[in-house]
Design an enzyme around this catalytic site. Structure first.
Site, PDB file in Angstrom:
ATOM      1  N   ASP A  50       5.101 -11.411  -6.019  1.00  0.00           N
ATOM      2  CA  ASP A  50       4.690 -10.441  -5.014  1.00  0.00           C
ATOM      3  C   ASP A  50       3.241 -10.803  -4.675  1.00  0.00           C
ATOM      4  O   ASP A  50       2.620 -11.613  -5.373  1.00  0.00           O
ATOM      5  CB  ASP A  50       4.806  -9.042  -5.641  1.00  0.00           C
ATOM      6  CG  ASP A  50       4.105  -7.975  -4.843  1.00  0.00           C
ATOM      7  OD1 ASP A  50       4.316  -7.944  -3.624  1.00  0.00           O
ATOM      8  OD2 ASP A  50       3.351  -7.175  -5.435  1.00  0.00           O
ATOM      9  N   ASP A  52       0.342  -8.342  -3.033  1.00  0.00           N
ATOM     10  CA  ASP A  52      -0.671  -7.317  -3.297  1.00  0.00           C
ATOM     11  C   ASP A  52      -0.592  -6.808  -4.737  1.00  0.00           C
ATOM     12  O   ASP A  52       0.469  -6.398  -5.202  1.00  0.00           O
ATOM     13  CB  ASP A  52      -0.484  -6.133  -2.334  1.00  0.00           C
ATOM     14  CG  ASP A  52      -0.786  -6.529  -0.901  1.00  0.00           C
ATOM     15  OD1 ASP A  52      -1.935  -6.886  -0.619  1.00  0.00           O
ATOM     16  OD2 ASP A  52       0.160  -6.501  -0.073  1.00  0.00           O
TER      17      ASP A  52
END
Ligand SMILES: [Mg+2]
Length: 420
Positions: A50, A52
């Site tokens: 991922d 963020d």
């Protein structure tokens, strides 16, 4: 019997005292990786990330920015009183994982067994007294059907929303402040509307690009530079591992951040890059196809038959991703920070290995490593053992002593809780 009980108490206290130094010499390392299951990294061929709060970390300024921008949208777009501008973001007010009762406008901690943790219920910025909570909820248990699903949505009009995202910390704080304002000023308002307006304002800070533009304009202020990120990714690439990125953030924003923390050649390290994936829908919705994004950010209309290195794709879904890449099962290790959407679903539905990035653990471990915490926890366990052994003594004198011990244990639990 009375003397015997107190003798055992003193012995136990001494044992605890003697035990603490050996625990102190074997503290948890806040930088360690913790494993819930045995796995060999040599079996992992593909690493997914991922973006963020997984590859990139943000400074404390980001939540202030989100809070201020959403607060201003409430005032300017939703016509909330301008006086709420006096409230400033407090980073210590909320933690991830709290529940919010939309109708009653209360924020609280609910444990894994769906019990409200008394003392954690807030209306506005003030604690709601325990007896009031118990009267309102008919006890402190919240039935499963009243809880929202993993993603904070409810399927049957349920109103207990859980905030699981690190980005939702400013949202919880803003909700509480605006509630506080209305309550303090005796203004009659509908909590359901307030919840929706705050939610929409926070969403708009992302969707309208306010947050992305601010970060891109001053990357050093908002993004924490981490020199080890490049080293880790380069090492994986050197060992012939495949790598992919799946993020909900837009392409220019990710590119700007990755250039800053990894370098301008960051895309050479990744075999597949997917932006604006719309997780958790990406993992659950089979219908949306991938779209190619060109260098200028324009969406192309051609059908996607393969996911090529060096290209950037938008949307799509996991089923298509698995079909096109063949990256299935336990040879994939995916890292993310969202416990439900990034991690639980992938493990349970698709058998990927997952790694949770949980920044809160660093603070938790530091607390767990303090002498005071270790002393308290060790004595708490010893005292519980003592109570278990001695509860067979039913004479009134012994029962009085046991009551005293239970009281001590209760106070200690509350004290430990307050500090954590
Ligand atoms: Mg994330």
């Amino acid at each position: 019997m009375k003397d015997y009980l107190w003798k055992r108490y003193k012995e136990a206290k001494k044992v605890t005292k003697d035990l603490v130094p050996s625990i102190m010499s074997n503290l948890l390392n806040p930088d360690a990786i913790f494993s819930n299951n045995e796995m060999s990294l040599s079996d992992v061929e593909i690493y997914g990330f991922d973006y963020d709060y997984t590859l990139v970390f943000y400074s404390k300024h980001l939540h202030t920015l989100i809070f201020n921008a959403a607060r201003d949208l409430l005032i300017n777009e939703h016509r909330y009183p301008a006086e709420i501008r006096k409230y400033e973001y407090d980073p210590n007010f909320a933690i991830r994982g709290l529940h919010y009762d939309v109708h009653r406008a209360m924020l609280m901690k609910i444990d894994a067994f769906h019990y409200i943790q008394l003392g954690t219920v807030y209306r506005g910025m003030s604690v709601v007294p325990d007896d009031e909570v118990i009267a309102m909820y008919d006890g402190s248990h919240v039935p499963l059907e009243q809880m929202s699903d993993f993603y904070g949505k409810s399927s049957q009009g349920n109103t207990m929303k859980q905030f699981m995202d690190i980005f939702s910390l400013p949202e919880m704080t803003l909700l509480s402040y605006v509630n506080e304002y209305f309550l303090k000023n005796n203004i009659d308002y509908e909590p359901v509307h307030l919840y929706k307006d705050v939610k929409d304002s926070i969403r708009d800070v992302h969707i309208k690009g306010i947050m992305y533009r601010a970060i891109e304009a001053d990357i050093e202020k908002y993004v924490c530079y981490a020199d080890q990120t490049r080293a880790v990714l380069a090492k994986l690439a050197d060992h012939g591992k495949k790598m992919f990125l799946i993020t909900n953030s837009p392409s220019s924003f990710v590119d700007r951040g990755m250039r800053f923390i990894v370098g301008k050649d960051w895309r050479d390290l990744f075999d597949v890059v997917i932006v604006q994936a719309d997780k958790p829908n990406f993992f659950n919705d089979k219908r949306r196809p991938f779209r190619k994004v060109n260098e200028r950010g324009v969406l192309l209309w051609d059908k996607i038959h393969e996911l090529q290195k060096g290209q950037i794709y938008k949307q799509g879904n996991l089923y298509e991703f698995l079909k096109l890449t063949g990256w299935r099962g336990s040879k994939v290790l995916y890292f993310g920070d969202h416990i439900y959407s990034d991690l639980a679903d992938l493990t349970l539905k698709h058998g990927w290995r997952t790694g949770a990035i949980i920044p809160e653990l660093r603070t938790e471990i530091k607390i767990m490593n303090t002498e005071r915490y270790i002393q308290t926890m060790t004595w708490l366990q010893t005292l519980t053992g003592l109570l278990e052994h001695m509860q067979v003594h039913k004479d009134p004198d012994s029962q009085l002593i046991l009551q005293e011990w239970k009281k001590e244990r209760k106070e200690m639990r509350f004290g430990a809780y307050l500090e954590s």
